[in-house]
Motif scaffolding. Structure first.
Motif, PDB file in Angstrom:
ATOM      1  N   MET A 265      36.445  46.841  32.572  1.00  0.00           N
ATOM      2  CA  MET A 265      35.291  46.571  31.461  1.00  0.00           C
ATOM      3  C   MET A 265      35.133  45.314  31.359  1.00  0.00           C
ATOM      4  N   LYS A 266      36.238  44.427  31.115  1.00  0.00           N
ATOM      5  CA  LYS A 266      35.998  43.043  30.732  1.00  0.00           C
ATOM      6  C   LYS A 266      35.395  42.047  31.609  1.00  0.00           C
ATOM      7  N   VAL A 267      35.568  42.634  32.967  1.00  0.00           N
ATOM      8  CA  VAL A 267      35.238  41.645  34.008  1.00  0.00           C
ATOM      9  C   VAL A 267      33.679  41.587  34.203  1.00  0.00           C
ATOM     10  N   VAL A 268      32.910  42.585  33.756  1.00  0.00           N
ATOM     11  CA  VAL A 268      31.426  42.506  33.566  1.00  0.00           C
ATOM     12  C   VAL A 268      31.078  41.213  32.738  1.00  0.00           C
ATOM     13  N   GLY A 269      31.846  40.977  31.620  1.00  0.00           N
ATOM     14  CA  GLY A 269      31.568  39.660  30.846  1.00  0.00           C
ATOM     15  C   GLY A 269      31.358  38.396  31.815  1.00  0.00           C
ATOM     16  N   LEU A 270      31.834  38.414  33.045  1.00  0.00           N
ATOM     17  CA  LEU A 270      31.923  37.324  33.762  1.00  0.00           C
ATOM     18  C   LEU A 270      30.360  36.879  33.917  1.00  0.00           C
ATOM     19  N   PHE A 271      29.548  37.897  34.269  1.00  0.00           N
ATOM     20  CA  PHE A 271      28.286  37.586  34.332  1.00  0.00           C
ATOM     21  C   PHE A 271      27.338  37.699  33.042  1.00  0.00           C
ATOM     22  N   LEU A 272      27.689  38.521  31.875  1.00  0.00           N
ATOM     23  CA  LEU A 272      26.900  38.582  30.856  1.00  0.00           C
ATOM     24  C   LEU A 272      27.118  37.761  29.796  1.00  0.00           C
ATOM     25  N   GLU A 273      28.318  36.850  29.551  1.00  0.00           N
ATOM     26  CA  GLU A 273      28.713  36.266  28.684  1.00  0.00           C
ATOM     27  C   GLU A 273      28.422  34.847  29.187  1.00  0.00           C
ATOM     28  N   THR A 274      28.000  33.905  28.067  1.00  0.00           N
ATOM     29  CA  THR A 274      27.787  32.447  28.498  1.00  0.00           C
ATOM     30  C   THR A 274      28.709  31.539  27.535  1.00  0.00           C
ATOM     31  N   ASP A 275      29.204  32.074  26.477  1.00  0.00           N
ATOM     32  CA  ASP A 275      30.190  31.381  25.463  1.00  0.00           C
ATOM     33  C   ASP A 275      31.307  30.752  26.325  1.00  0.00           C
ATOM     34  N   TYR A 276      31.412  29.603  26.012  1.00  0.00           N
ATOM     35  CA  TYR A 276      32.497  28.594  26.972  1.00  0.00           C
ATOM     36  C   TYR A 276      33.756  29.398  26.628  1.00  0.00           C
ATOM     37  N   PHE A 277      34.286  29.465  25.241  1.00  0.00           N
ATOM     38  CA  PHE A 277      35.584  29.899  24.872  1.00  0.00           C
ATOM     39  C   PHE A 277      35.742  31.156  25.333  1.00  0.00           C
ATOM     40  N   LEU A 278      34.856  32.216  25.414  1.00  0.00           N
ATOM     41  CA  LEU A 278      35.072  33.600  25.796  1.00  0.00           C
ATOM     42  C   LEU A 278      35.165  33.686  27.224  1.00  0.00           C
ATOM     43  N   LEU A 279      34.784  32.685  27.891  1.00  0.00           N
ATOM     44  CA  LEU A 279      34.550  32.970  29.333  1.00  0.00           C
ATOM     45  C   LEU A 279      36.046  32.404  29.884  1.00  0.00           C
ATOM     46  N   ARG A 280      36.427  31.286  29.174  1.00  0.00           N
ATOM     47  CA  ARG A 280      37.757  30.631  29.454  1.00  0.00           C
ATOM     48  C   ARG A 280      38.801  31.537  29.082  1.00  0.00           C
ATOM     49  N   THR A 281      38.774  32.211  28.113  1.00  0.00           N
ATOM     50  CA  THR A 281      39.729  33.206  28.151  1.00  0.00           C
ATOM     51  C   THR A 281      39.784  34.305  28.869  1.00  0.00           C
ATOM     52  N   LEU A 282      38.591  34.759  29.164  1.00  0.00           N
ATOM     53  CA  LEU A 282      38.411  35.769  30.492  1.00  0.00           C
ATOM     54  C   LEU A 282      38.956  35.226  31.679  1.00  0.00           C
ATOM     55  N   THR A 283      38.437  34.381  32.108  1.00  0.00           N
ATOM     56  CA  THR A 283      39.073  33.835  33.405  1.00  0.00           C
ATOM     57  C   THR A 283      40.541  33.531  33.527  1.00  0.00           C
ATOM     58  N   ASP A 284      41.231  33.149  32.402  1.00  0.00           N
ATOM     59  CA  ASP A 284      42.482  32.965  32.396  1.00  0.00           C
ATOM     60  C   ASP A 284      43.178  34.290  32.470  1.00  0.00           C
ATOM     61  N   GLU A 285      42.702  35.281  31.770  1.00  0.00           N
ATOM     62  CA  GLU A 285      43.135  36.577  32.033  1.00  0.00           C
ATOM     63  C   GLU A 285      43.008  36.991  33.437  1.00  0.00           C
ATOM     64  N   LEU A 286      42.016  36.988  33.950  1.00  0.00           N
ATOM     65  CA  LEU A 286      41.698  37.286  35.465  1.00  0.00           C
ATOM     66  C   LEU A 286      42.723  36.536  36.214  1.00  0.00           C
ATOM     67  N   ALA A 287      43.117  35.289  36.231  1.00  0.00           N
ATOM     68  CA  ALA A 287      44.152  34.672  36.833  1.00  0.00           C
ATOM     69  C   ALA A 287      45.406  35.241  36.716  1.00  0.00           C
ATOM     70  N   ARG A 288      45.756  35.746  35.508  1.00  0.00           N
ATOM     71  CA  ARG A 288      47.273  36.291  35.177  1.00  0.00           C
ATOM     72  C   ARG A 288      47.243  37.539  36.039  1.00  0.00           C
ATOM     73  N   ASP A 289      46.317  38.394  35.697  1.00  0.00           N
ATOM     74  CA  ASP A 289      46.048  39.635  36.272  1.00  0.00           C
ATOM     75  C   ASP A 289      46.454  39.722  37.822  1.00  0.00           C
ATOM     76  N   ASN A 290      45.582  38.666  38.517  1.00  0.00           N
ATOM     77  CA  ASN A 290      45.823  38.599  39.922  1.00  0.00           C
ATOM     78  C   ASN A 290      47.190  38.311  40.317  1.00  0.00           C
ATOM     79  N   ALA A 291      47.892  37.299  39.566  1.00  0.00           N
ATOM     80  CA  ALA A 291      49.108  37.104  39.790  1.00  0.00           C
ATOM     81  C   ALA A 291      49.938  38.231  39.892  1.00  0.00           C
ATOM     82  N   GLN A 292      49.963  39.207  38.760  1.00  0.00           N
ATOM     83  CA  GLN A 292      50.697  40.187  38.615  1.00  0.00           C
ATOM     84  C   GLN A 292      50.138  41.213  39.879  1.00  0.00           C
ATOM     85  N   ARG A 293      49.074  41.249  40.123  1.00  0.00           N
ATOM     86  CA  ARG A 293      48.733  42.132  41.328  1.00  0.00           C
ATOM     87  C   ARG A 293      49.246  41.674  42.397  1.00  0.00           C
TER      88      ARG A 293
END
Length: 525
Positions: free
Chosen positions: A283-311
């Motif tokens: 659900m959160k990944v859609v924010g990659l395209f819908l969100e424009t706030d820098y801090f929300l996007l930085r938090t999201l992209t950091d989470e995705l990087a961690r998720d990918n390392a775990q994957r």
């Protein structure tokens, strides 16, 4: 290891030599294109993709009815649910429709949890949604073509459904508006789910409106491994240009590079987008395209990087575990690899399957056991085997399945597992004479060592974006008698000449034989 050369350096006719001159390409490059089965008349459009050449969205059955129903929803300011799949394609399809519709009506989206909800649409998930929301219309993206019972459930609640999908239909399709190019297979029908969503936006708002979302849809087109030809090539070509020229903030943060290629999307961007859905919720990944706030996007992209390392870690463990199960097996009696484990995560099995297919040259199905005792798995295949057709012939064993020629998702009761393994293996072994399980490497052409490699390598950039059915070419070179120098103490080697420098990864052992005997290598330029 066996090498197969697909296209010999055949003699061009005088007309073909003139054609190469008119197109501004070399004769070898023309041979490569013709060797891929392209007609001479199609070469200009291939080399010069144009948005004017995109097919009409109305070639897809159901498009007119879908447009009318959505325009009705816009006029009445209805509440609309977009229900999409949890992979990169579904995420991009949801994002495309959300961006187009969100200022026109009350729209929200839902992505099922892979581990809790399984593949596709489920009544349980719909019931949870309806406990908090009251949509008048549900639009599915990248899913829904098999959701016969689920559409009937929505109908019983007075909710209309529009199914937009690109997966193969089964015998029954849902009793609602269906927009899936594979139902009637008119014109170009090999779009991904986001490609179908883009066609819907074009039908609603025109081609100029649809152009705004080419960057998003190009990501899905490349990541979902649909053929990169016709509409898909045009979408990917212009979408990548859009990402490079004016990337969305989230994509720029996630990739952190200036220029973006199809390989960057396939191996860097898509895995990070897919990681969240493989482990928990997408659900959160859609924010990659819908969100424009820098801090929300930085938090999201950091989470995705961690998720990918775990994957990556979970996938590596699953592959090693699967190979341990295969140890000592006589592969002469194996037409398909089918394995299960209590320790695997269902979300990472598609990638693990692909790794095993590459190594063992067999279609592969891997299952994880869920908390309720059901098996959920993924399937990947070799080019000669349409895995969806195979699963259709064995559908009696499954509680649910869906997919396309090279990939599928499956759920089944565990007590059916052994019978499924036997039946699937028999089906594959029965057509053994049509299959090739050998470890061969297919090369486009054989190249002489005295050619101008640099000029030819620059020409090869005209093939971009490369991917499924438009791959980056590999070439055969004869390495007999060449001197390769080992790089340090690694297994890698290097060869340097006036017109070329070759780096051979993990080629030290075979290069020892090049000094005394015939050794061939595949190369990419």
């Amino acid at each position: 290891m066996r090498y197969v050369v697909k296209t010999p350096r055949f003699q061009l006719s005088n007309e073909q030599v003139e054609l190469a001159k008119r197109l501004g390409i070399s004769q070898d490059f023309l041979r490569l294109l013709l060797g891929r089965g392209m007609s001479e008349d199609s070469l200009y459009d291939y080399l010069h993709p144009s948005l004017d050449k995109l097919s009409s969205p109305y070639e897809i059955d159901g498009m007119k009815e879908a447009v009318e129903r959505i325009k009705q929803a816009i006029a009445n300011k209805e509440k609309v649910l977009i229900y999409g799949d949890y992979d990169c394609d579904g995420i991009c399809a949801i994002s495309t429709l959300m961006l187009y519709l969100r200022d026109k009506l009350d729209v929200f989206y839902f992505i099922p949890d892979r581990n809790k909800d399984g593949y596709g649409i489920s009544v349980d998930a719909l019931e949870r949604i309806l406990a908090y929301h009251s949509p008048k219309l549900v639009i599915t993206v990248d899913t829904g073509i098999t959701a016969v019972e689920e559409v009937e459930f929505l109908k019983s609640k007075g909710i209309d459904t529009i199914v937009t999908d690109h997966h193969e239909p089964q015998e029954r399709i849902p009793d609602c508006i269906v927009v899936d190019p594979k139902v009637e297979r008119k014109g170009f029908f090999d779009l991904c789910g986001a490609g179908v969503a883009l066609k819907l936006v074009e039908a609603l708002g025109g081609r100029e409106e649809a152009r705004k979302y080419l960057d998003i849809v190009s990501i899905a087109t490349i990541a979902d491994v649909v053929p990169l030809k016709n509409d898909n090539r045009i979408i990917a070509y212009y979408g990548l240009k859009q990402i490079t020229k004016s990337p969305r903030k989230g994509v720029k943060m996630l990739l952190n590079q200036e220029s973006v290629s199809a390989q960057d999307v396939m191996f860097r961007l898509a895995p990070r987008m897919n990681a969240a859905g493989r482990l928990n919720s997408a659900m959160k990944v859609v924010g990659l395209f819908l969100e424009t706030d820098y801090f929300l996007l930085r938090t999201l992209t950091d989470e995705l990087a961690r998720d990918n390392a775990q994957r990556q870690e979970l996938c590596e463990k699953a592959v090693e575990s699967a190979k341990a199960q295969l140890a000592g097996i006589n592969f002469n009696d194996v037409g398909i690899i089918v394995l299960k484990s209590n320790e695997w995560e269902a979300g990472i099995l598609g990638i693990a399957c692909a790794r095993l297919v590459e190594e063992f040259k067999r279609p592969t199905v891997l299952f994880a056991r869920t908390d309720d005792g059901e098996l959920r798995g993924s399937a990947r295949s070799i080019p000669q085997v349409n895995i969806f057709e195979l699963l259709c012939s064995l559908s009696e064993y499954f509680t649910g399945f869906g997919g396309h020629a090279q990939a599928a998702g499956i759920s089944m009761n565990e007590d059916k597992f052994d019978d499924f393994v036997k039946a699937a293996n028999k089906s594959l072994l029965d057509m053994r004479d049509k299959l090739d399980f050998t470890h061969e490497i297919s090369c486009e052409m054989e190249l002489p060592f005295d050619m101008d490699f640099l000029s030819f390598a620059k020409e090869l950039e005209l093939l971009e974006p490369t991917g499924y059915q438009n791959p980056r070419p590999t070439f055969l070179v004869k390495a007999q008698g060449l001197r390769f120098d080992r790089i340090g103490f690694s297994q890698h080697v290097k060869y340097v000449a006036k017109n070329i420098e070759l780096i051979g990864f993990s080629k030290f052992a075979p290069c020892l034989a090049a000094k005394t005997g015939r050794v061939d290598f595949e190369i990419s330029l």
